[in-house]
Design a protein around this motif. Structure first.
Motif, short mmCIF file in Angstrom:
data_model
loop_
_atom_site.label_atom_id
_atom_site.label_comp_id
_atom_site.label_asym_id
_atom_site.label_seq_id
_atom_site.Cartn_x
_atom_site.Cartn_y
_atom_site.Cartn_z
N TRP A 101 13.09 -63.31 -28.13
CA TRP A 101 13.17 -64.38 -27.11
C TRP A 101 14.60 -64.87 -26.95
O TRP A 101 14.97 -65.36 -25.89
CB TRP A 101 12.25 -65.54 -27.48
CG TRP A 101 10.83 -65.08 -27.64
CD1 TRP A 101 10.08 -65.15 -28.77
CD2 TRP A 101 10.02 -64.42 -26.65
NE1 TRP A 101 8.86 -64.59 -28.54
CE2 TRP A 101 8.79 -64.13 -27.26
CE3 TRP A 101 10.21 -64.05 -25.32
CZ2 TRP A 101 7.75 -63.48 -26.59
CZ3 TRP A 101 9.19 -63.41 -24.66
CH2 TRP A 101 7.97 -63.13 -25.27
N PRO A 112 15.60 -69.79 -25.80
CA PRO A 112 16.28 -70.91 -26.46
C PRO A 112 17.62 -71.20 -25.78
O PRO A 112 18.29 -70.28 -25.31
CB PRO A 112 16.49 -70.41 -27.89
CG PRO A 112 16.35 -68.94 -27.84
CD PRO A 112 15.42 -68.64 -26.70
N ARG A 113 17.99 -72.48 -25.73
CA ARG A 113 19.23 -72.83 -25.02
C ARG A 113 20.19 -73.66 -25.86
O ARG A 113 21.39 -73.64 -25.61
CB ARG A 113 18.93 -73.56 -23.71
CG ARG A 113 18.15 -74.85 -23.90
CD ARG A 113 17.55 -75.34 -22.60
NE ARG A 113 16.85 -74.27 -21.96
CZ ARG A 113 17.25 -73.70 -20.80
NH1 ARG A 113 18.31 -74.15 -20.16
NH2 ARG A 113 16.57 -72.72 -20.28
N THR A 114 19.66 -74.41 -26.85
CA THR A 114 20.58 -75.22 -27.65
C THR A 114 20.25 -75.12 -29.13
O THR A 114 19.11 -74.87 -29.52
CB THR A 114 20.55 -76.72 -27.24
OG1 THR A 114 19.20 -77.14 -27.16
CG2 THR A 114 21.27 -76.97 -25.96
N VAL A 146 9.76 -72.66 -36.04
CA VAL A 146 10.02 -71.84 -34.86
C VAL A 146 11.47 -71.93 -34.37
O VAL A 146 11.87 -71.14 -33.51
CB VAL A 146 9.10 -72.20 -33.67
CG1 VAL A 146 7.65 -72.00 -34.03
CG2 VAL A 146 9.35 -73.62 -33.17
N LEU A 192 15.57 -62.59 -33.62
CA LEU A 192 16.62 -63.21 -34.45
C LEU A 192 16.27 -63.14 -35.93
O LEU A 192 17.15 -62.96 -36.78
CB LEU A 192 16.82 -64.66 -34.04
CG LEU A 192 17.90 -64.89 -33.01
CD1 LEU A 192 18.00 -66.37 -32.69
CD2 LEU A 192 19.25 -64.36 -33.49
N THR A 193 14.96 -63.25 -36.27
CA THR A 193 14.57 -63.18 -37.67
C THR A 193 14.88 -61.79 -38.24
O THR A 193 15.46 -61.66 -39.33
CB THR A 193 13.07 -63.47 -37.84
OG1 THR A 193 12.77 -64.70 -37.20
CG2 THR A 193 12.67 -63.53 -39.29
N VAL A 217 15.50 -71.61 -33.90
CA VAL A 217 16.44 -70.52 -34.19
C VAL A 217 16.97 -70.67 -35.62
O VAL A 217 17.06 -69.69 -36.37
CB VAL A 217 17.60 -70.56 -33.16
CG1 VAL A 217 18.77 -69.71 -33.60
CG2 VAL A 217 17.10 -70.11 -31.79
N ALA A 260 8.99 -66.70 -36.80
CA ALA A 260 8.55 -67.96 -36.22
C ALA A 260 7.09 -68.28 -36.54
O ALA A 260 6.72 -69.44 -36.66
CB ALA A 260 8.75 -67.91 -34.71
N ASP A 306 12.70 -52.08 -33.12
CA ASP A 306 12.21 -53.03 -32.12
C ASP A 306 11.74 -52.28 -30.87
O ASP A 306 12.31 -51.25 -30.51
CB ASP A 306 13.28 -54.05 -31.72
CG ASP A 306 12.67 -55.26 -31.03
OD1 ASP A 306 12.44 -56.28 -31.72
OD2 ASP A 306 12.39 -55.19 -29.82
N LYS A 307 10.73 -52.81 -30.23
CA LYS A 307 10.19 -52.12 -29.05
C LYS A 307 11.09 -52.27 -27.82
O LYS A 307 10.98 -51.50 -26.88
CB LYS A 307 8.77 -52.61 -28.75
CG LYS A 307 8.68 -54.03 -28.30
CD LYS A 307 7.25 -54.38 -27.91
CE LYS A 307 7.24 -55.81 -27.40
NZ LYS A 307 5.96 -56.30 -27.04
N ASN A 308 11.96 -53.28 -27.82
CA ASN A 308 12.81 -53.48 -26.64
C ASN A 308 14.15 -52.76 -26.78
O ASN A 308 14.60 -52.50 -27.90
CB ASN A 308 13.09 -54.97 -26.44
CG ASN A 308 11.84 -55.69 -25.96
OD1 ASN A 308 11.01 -55.10 -25.27
ND2 ASN A 308 11.70 -56.93 -26.34
N ILE A 363 6.38 -49.93 -32.76
CA ILE A 363 5.69 -49.56 -34.00
C ILE A 363 4.19 -49.56 -33.72
O ILE A 363 3.66 -50.52 -33.14
CB ILE A 363 6.01 -50.59 -35.11
CG1 ILE A 363 7.52 -50.67 -35.33
CG2 ILE A 363 5.28 -50.25 -36.41
CD1 ILE A 363 7.97 -51.95 -35.99
#
Ligand SMILES: Cc1cc2nc3c(=O)[nH]c(=O)nc-3n(C[C@H](O)[C@H](O)[C@H](O)COP(=O)(O)OP(=O)(O)OC[C@H]3O[C@@H](n4cnc5c(N)ncnc54)[C@H](O)[C@@H]3O)c2cc1C
Length: 493
Positions: A43, A65-67, A477, A13-14, A479, A472, A35-37, A277
């Protein structure tokens, strides 16, 4: 002159927020995000919608993260700019999920509601743990030792209050946010308000809170209003009226997915996903050279590192080390989603946290940090066939518990004990286990000062302020903190 080519390392997200804001601020610069993914979001992309067996409908499963909290203007700004208003799913302040949070104290079956001030406090079993801390804070004067600029949360709460309150409440709070040991976590980095309240109350935290004058409150409100002007919020604030926390209809992954789609439309932005990277070197003409496992080298003039700090430490040149990239430990978390075929497994509420056992993190206590009551907090995320009833929970394990036992029968037995049920829980319809290694940093005492020195080093020889390090591991940390750091990165370029 705007930067010629900015490389953003890491597309969590950052990194995504950095790409979004930098591409708006520097429309003529080339931006490459790596990004590697395959799926960007880090997350925050641990979201899935799964079909329940037997045509019961579908549910959202969250492993990360959920909220979100309405106080984070930077996230609200993205909701407005990305057109996500219709996808927002709130938990209202008036709902039980906002009002009721519980605590499990190891060694005692059941969960207890965390009390709010009022007459009912007198009957709440948690008063035995809370009252000593509150009373000592009230009677003790200023006791911060001279020269102490930071300390762990546990040390702070013990110094001001009582060791039992520090262990029970402090450890549970830290399990819920950092999945970490409160004896390690910096109070100033994680809970700066507590440090300030101690100063305002001339030692007493509660006094600092209760005696905030009307002028001080008004000044705070005005500051908030002034700060809000930095954001393009449209009419999103309207959605946050009476909201305690919120998410999205299709879960937290909605945010990184929408950011990825938005930046992909910009012809100046190149997204390199599935690309690890491997090295960062100094290149020609004051630029950099980035090596990846999959592409030709990339030659940016400026860099935003939104990588976990230990990863950045591995790739930078030995000739120009940066300080404090490996100082903080990271917690690993196992999240287990369980969907049960019945309603009413738990009382209405947000969920419960488990505090550190009295005899420290022992092997046989299951390793559970907390459990969220997902069906109670965000029921509208699930698309159930009419008439179907389910209960969805997420069990968070690990952190300071080094070897949590994640076998399903063991987890179910612990849940049964925590929820104080005579009968075993029914077999879940769906289980989903997410193993997140080294996912949340624990800022140790002195973190803020160390990050100041890291910033200084980035302004020094070789780096010359052309690389900024965010994420983070540097700021907060949450969001909101991560999105905010992406909004403000590269302001001096
Ligand atoms: C289980 C869990 C629950 C949480 N719950 C909440 C919550 O409810 N509310 C809240 O506000 N916050 C919550 N958080 C915190 C928040 O989600 C994170 O702090 C935030 O998402 C971190 O974002 P980031 O971009 O800084 O880091 P990351 O998400 O770690 O992103 C770093 C990126 O770098 C990439 N990367 C790593 N190495 C390389 C490499 N060599 N090459 C290329 N790319 C690389 C990774 O793939 C990743 O995408 C939670 C976190 C976790 C783990």
């Amino acid at each position: 002159m705007p930067p010629k080519h900015i490389a953003i390392l890491g597309g969590g997200l950052t990194g995504l927020s950095s790409a979004f804001h930098l591409s708006r601020r520097f429309p003529s610069s080339t931006i490459t995000i790596i990004d590697k993914n395959k799926r960007l979001g880090g997350w925050a992309s641990s979201t899935e919608r799964v079909q329940l067996p037997g045509g019961r409908g579908s549910v959202i499963l969250e492993g990360g993260p959920r909220t979100l909290r309405p106080a984070s203007n930077s996230v609200l700004e993205l909701i407005h700019l990305l057109g996500l208003s219709d996808a927002v799913m709130p938990t209202l302040k008036s709902s039980p999920a906002a009002k009721k949070r519980f605590l499990h104290v190891p060694g005692t079956p059941g969960i207890y509601e965390i009390p709010s001030p009022g007459i009912r406090y007198l009957w709440n079993p948690l008063r035995f743990f809370i009252t000593p801390g509150v009373s000592f804070d009230f009677v003790r004067g200023w006791n911060r030792p001279e020269g102490v600029l930071d300390e762990s949360l546990e040390s702070f709460l013990t110094r001001r209050g009582h060791p039992m309150t520090a262990r029970v409440l402090g450890s549970a709070l830290v399990h819920g946010i950092y999945a970490a040991d409160s004896r390690l976590l910096s109070v100033r980095a994680a809970f700066p308000k507590l440090w300030e309240l101690e100063e305002k109350g001339n030692g007493r935290i509660l006094w600092g809170l209760l005696t905030r004058s009307r002028e001080a409150k008004e000044a705070e409100r005005q500051k908030e209003e002034e700060d809000r002007k930095r954001y393009e919020l449209g009419d999103v604030m309207r959605l946050m009226d009476g909201v305690s926390v919120y998410s999205f209809r299709d879960g937290m992954g909605t945010l990184p997915d929408a950011l990825t789609r938005s930046i992909a439309k910009n012809p100046n932005v190149r997204i390199l996903s599935d690309t690890e990277i491997t090295a960062l070197r100094f290149g020609e003409e004051n630029g950099f050279e980035i090596t990846t496992q999959r592409t030709n080298p990339i030659f940016p003039s400026h860099i935003v590192s939104a990588l976990p700090l230990p990863v950045l430490n591995k790739i930078i040149p030995e000739s120009h080390p940066l300080p404090y990239l490996t100082t903080n430990p990271y917690s690993s978390v196992t999240s287990i989603n369980l969907v049960f075929p019945t309603a009413k497994i738990y009382p209405p509420g947000f969920g419960y946290l488990v505090c550190r056992p009295e005899d420290d993190y022992v092997a046989d206590d299951g390793g559970i940090l907390g459990v969220t009551f997902d069906s109670s907090a965000l029921p509208a995320q699930d698309a159930l066939t009419p008439g179907e009833r389910i209960t969805k929970v997420t069990v968070m394990m690990g952190g300071p518990h080094r070897a949590p036992d994640t076998a399903l029968p063991v987890v179910l037995a612990h849940l049964q004990y925590h929820l104080n049920r005579r009968k075993p829980l029914p077999a879940p319809l769906v289980t989903r286990t997410w193993q997140h290694r080294n996912c949340i940093p624990t800022p140790l005492p002195g973190h803020l000062e160390r990050m100041g020195k890291l910033k200084e080093a980035l302004g020094g020889s070789g780096w010359d302020g052309r690389m900024e390090v965010v994420g983070a591991g540097v700021g907060g940390v949450s969001v909101g903190d991560c999105v905010e750091s992406g909004k403000t990165v590269g302001m001096g370029w």
